[in-house]
Write an enzyme that holds these catalytic residues in place. Sequence first.
Site, PDB file in Angstrom:
ATOM      1  N   GLU A  28       6.876   0.882   9.842  1.00  0.00           N
ATOM      2  CA  GLU A  28       6.831   1.286   8.431  1.00  0.00           C
ATOM      3  C   GLU A  28       7.267   2.725   8.264  1.00  0.00           C
ATOM      4  O   GLU A  28       6.734   3.625   8.922  1.00  0.00           O
ATOM      5  CB  GLU A  28       5.390   1.140   7.900  1.00  0.00           C
TER       6      GLU A  28
ATOM      7  N   ASP B   8       2.205   6.930   4.415  1.00  0.00           N
ATOM      8  CA  ASP B   8       1.855   5.584   4.881  1.00  0.00           C
ATOM      9  C   ASP B   8       2.858   5.169   5.951  1.00  0.00           C
ATOM     10  O   ASP B   8       3.979   4.782   5.632  1.00  0.00           O
ATOM     11  CB  ASP B   8       1.892   4.617   3.684  1.00  0.00           C
TER      12      ASP B   8
ATOM     13  N   ASP C 144     -29.067   7.851  -0.982  1.00  0.00           N
ATOM     14  CA  ASP C 144     -28.595   8.795  -1.999  1.00  0.00           C
ATOM     15  C   ASP C 144     -27.387   9.594  -1.511  1.00  0.00           C
ATOM     16  O   ASP C 144     -27.065  10.642  -2.059  1.00  0.00           O
ATOM     17  CB  ASP C 144     -29.731   9.731  -2.439  1.00  0.00           C
TER      18      ASP C 144
ATOM     19  N   TYR D  88       4.126 -11.106  13.490  1.00  0.00           N
ATOM     20  CA  TYR D  88       2.775 -11.203  14.064  1.00  0.00           C
ATOM     21  C   TYR D  88       2.633 -12.588  14.679  1.00  0.00           C
ATOM     22  O   TYR D  88       2.632 -13.590  13.967  1.00  0.00           O
ATOM     23  CB  TYR D  88       1.719 -10.987  12.964  1.00  0.00           C
TER      24      TYR D  88
ATOM     25  N   ASP E 289      -1.379   1.826  11.804  1.00  0.00           N
ATOM     26  CA  ASP E 289      -0.914   1.993  10.429  1.00  0.00           C
ATOM     27  C   ASP E 289      -1.853   3.016   9.819  1.00  0.00           C
ATOM     28  O   ASP E 289      -3.010   2.714   9.533  1.00  0.00           O
ATOM     29  CB  ASP E 289      -0.993   0.640   9.699  1.00  0.00           C
TER      30      ASP E 289
ATOM     31  N   HIS F 289      -4.877  -6.075   8.090  1.00  0.00           N
ATOM     32  CA  HIS F 289      -5.691  -4.932   7.667  1.00  0.00           C
ATOM     33  C   HIS F 289      -6.906  -4.741   8.584  1.00  0.00           C
ATOM     34  O   HIS F 289      -8.030  -4.540   8.126  1.00  0.00           O
ATOM     35  CB  HIS F 289      -6.116  -5.081   6.205  1.00  0.00           C
TER      36      HIS F 289
ATOM     37  N   ARG G  22       4.612  -4.053  13.555  1.00  0.00           N
ATOM     38  CA  ARG G  22       5.032  -3.619  12.208  1.00  0.00           C
ATOM     39  C   ARG G  22       5.634  -2.226  12.368  1.00  0.00           C
ATOM     40  O   ARG G  22       5.128  -1.428  13.178  1.00  0.00           O
ATOM     41  CB  ARG G  22       3.847  -3.597  11.228  1.00  0.00           C
TER      42      ARG G  22
ATOM     43  N   HIS H  46       3.945 -10.922   4.573  1.00  0.00           N
ATOM     44  CA  HIS H  46       3.742  -9.940   3.502  1.00  0.00           C
ATOM     45  C   HIS H  46       5.080  -9.522   2.914  1.00  0.00           C
ATOM     46  O   HIS H  46       6.115 -10.073   3.268  1.00  0.00           O
ATOM     47  CB  HIS H  46       2.924  -8.750   4.003  1.00  0.00           C
TER      48      HIS H  46
ATOM     49  N   HIS I 255      -0.812   2.472  -2.488  1.00  0.00           N
ATOM     50  CA  HIS I 255      -0.077   1.410  -3.190  1.00  0.00           C
ATOM     51  C   HIS I 255       0.102   1.946  -4.592  1.00  0.00           C
ATOM     52  O   HIS I 255      -0.733   1.753  -5.464  1.00  0.00           O
ATOM     53  CB  HIS I 255      -0.855   0.091  -3.184  1.00  0.00           C
TER      54      HIS I 255
ATOM     55  N   GLU J 277       8.465  -1.863   5.431  1.00  0.00           N
ATOM     56  CA  GLU J 277       7.536  -2.165   6.524  1.00  0.00           C
ATOM     57  C   GLU J 277       7.526  -3.632   6.950  1.00  0.00           C
ATOM     58  O   GLU J 277       6.526  -4.328   6.826  1.00  0.00           O
ATOM     59  CB  GLU J 277       6.119  -1.740   6.127  1.00  0.00           C
TER      60      GLU J 277
ATOM     61  N   HIS K 138       5.947  -1.195  -0.735  1.00  0.00           N
ATOM     62  CA  HIS K 138       5.310  -0.881  -2.025  1.00  0.00           C
ATOM     63  C   HIS K 138       5.677   0.535  -2.427  1.00  0.00           C
ATOM     64  O   HIS K 138       6.126   1.333  -1.599  1.00  0.00           O
ATOM     65  CB  HIS K 138       3.782  -1.031  -1.903  1.00  0.00           C
TER      66      HIS K 138
HETATM   67 MN   LIG Z   1       2.137   0.379   3.561  1.00  0.00          MN
END
Ligand SMILES: [Mn+2]
Length: 436
Positions: free
Chosen positions: A406, A269, A37, A386, A258, A241, A404, A348, A359, A382, A352
Site C-alpha cells: 500500500e 496509511d 473513569d 491472501y 499496515d 484487519h 498487501r 477488497h 478513510h 493497496e 480509499h
Molecule cells: Mn488503507
Amino acid sequence: MIKMTTFANRRNYLLKKIGPLGALILPAAPELLRNGDAHHAYRQHSDFYYLTGFEEPEAVMVLLPKRKEGEYVLFNRVRDRSREIWDGPRAGQDGARKTYKADQAFPIDELNARLPELLHGRDVIHYTLGIHPAFDNVLIQALNSARSRIRGGVNAPTAFVDLSSSIHEMRLLKSAEEIAIMQKAIDITGLGHVAAMTACKPGMHEYELEAAFLYECQKRGARFCAYTPIVGAGKNTCVLHYVANNAPIHDGDLILIDAGCELNNYASDITRTFPANGQFSKEQRAIYELVLKAQLAAIKVIKPGVSYQKPQEIIVKVITQGLIDLGILKGQRDKLIKDKAYFPFYMHRSGHWLGIDVHDVGHYSIDEKWRTFEPGMVLTVEPGIYISADIKGVHQRWHNIGVRIEDDVLVTKKGCDVLSHAIPKSVADIEKLMRG
Ligand SMILES: [Mn+2]
C-alpha cells in the site's frame, strides 16, 4: 501546522456558500470513556478541526453569514483554575477570540440560552443530524424555542441541510499546505516500517515489531497512529484487519504491517510485507511480485480525468492473470474475472481517499457513476493476495501467504506522485535492507 488564516479561509468559503440567511452549526467531538473513569485520548472531530483548528472538547461552532455582531461564534469551556491544575490550560473565551479568531466567544454553558436567538431570522440550518445524538436534542430545543417567538414577528428556520457533503468535497482536494504535512507523516511512517523490517527476527512476537514502528513515530512527534497498527505473521497476514498483534513469529513466515502515523491530525496509511528471516521463499516471492506488478500497473494509470474505478479494474486483471500463470486459478481470464474467481484471494477495493481521516471523506461516485481523479486528491493504492489455508483447491505450499502493498498517492496536474516512494518495496530492496 495548518496556519490560522487557512481555517479562516475555509470558514469564509462556507459562509458565502450557505447564503445570507443560513446558519451552520458544528459541535466538537465528545470525550469518550475507555473503561472506568479513564478516557480515550481526545481527538477532535475532523470537520470541526478542519474549520476551527480548535482541539478542546465541549465546544460548538456557529457560522452566521452577514450577522453584524460577527459571523463566527464559538462556544467553548471557560478558564477554570481548579480544572486546569489537573488537565492543563484552556483557551477560554479570550483565547477563542485572540488565537482562534472567533468574532464572538461564549461559555459553553450559555449555549442553550443563546442558540434560539442566534437562529432568529435564519431560514436554513446546515447541520448533520444523527452523528451526535445529545447535540441533536440541544438543537431541536433551540429550534422549538425560536419557533415560539414567530408571533413576535421573527422567523425561525424551516429546513435542515446536511452539511457534510459541502465540507467533505472541500476536504477531498488537498492544498499544498496539507500535502506538506501528509508528506511529513508519510516520511515518519516510512522510518517506522524500515525500523520494523530491520528489527525483525524469527522468535520475536508481532508486538515487538509494532513497538519498533511506534518508537520511530513517537520520537518524531507523531504520538498517535491514524488507526490501530496491523502486524501479522504467518497465517495472520491473511486477516485483513488483524490487530491482536500478539503471536510469535516463526522462521519462514511472511510479515504484513499496515500502519501509519497521524501528524497534526493528518493521516498516513502504508502497508509493507516482508519475510521474517529476510529472504522470500519461492512461493512468497511469486505472490509478492504479482501484487507489486498489480500495484505498479494501477498507479501508472492514475491521472486527472481517469475513473476512480480504473485502478481496481487493472488490479483485478493483473491478479487474475497472475493466479492463472501460477496454476492457482484455472480457466480463461475474462471468464474468471466475470465469475469473480479472484475474490477468495483479493476481496477488497483498490484503496480509499486519505486525509484528516484515514478513510477520508468525499464521494467516490457522483450520480451513480464513478467520479474521475482531480489534482489535489490523495488516495491509497493497496492491492493484496491472501491465501488462507481454508481456501479449497489450493496446494498447501501457497498456504498462509498474505501480501498487501500500500502506498499513498497524490493526483497531480499531469499524473500522480507516489508520496511514499522512498519506503523500500522491491524484493531486492527489502532483502538488502534486511541483510543489514
Ligand atoms: Mn488503507
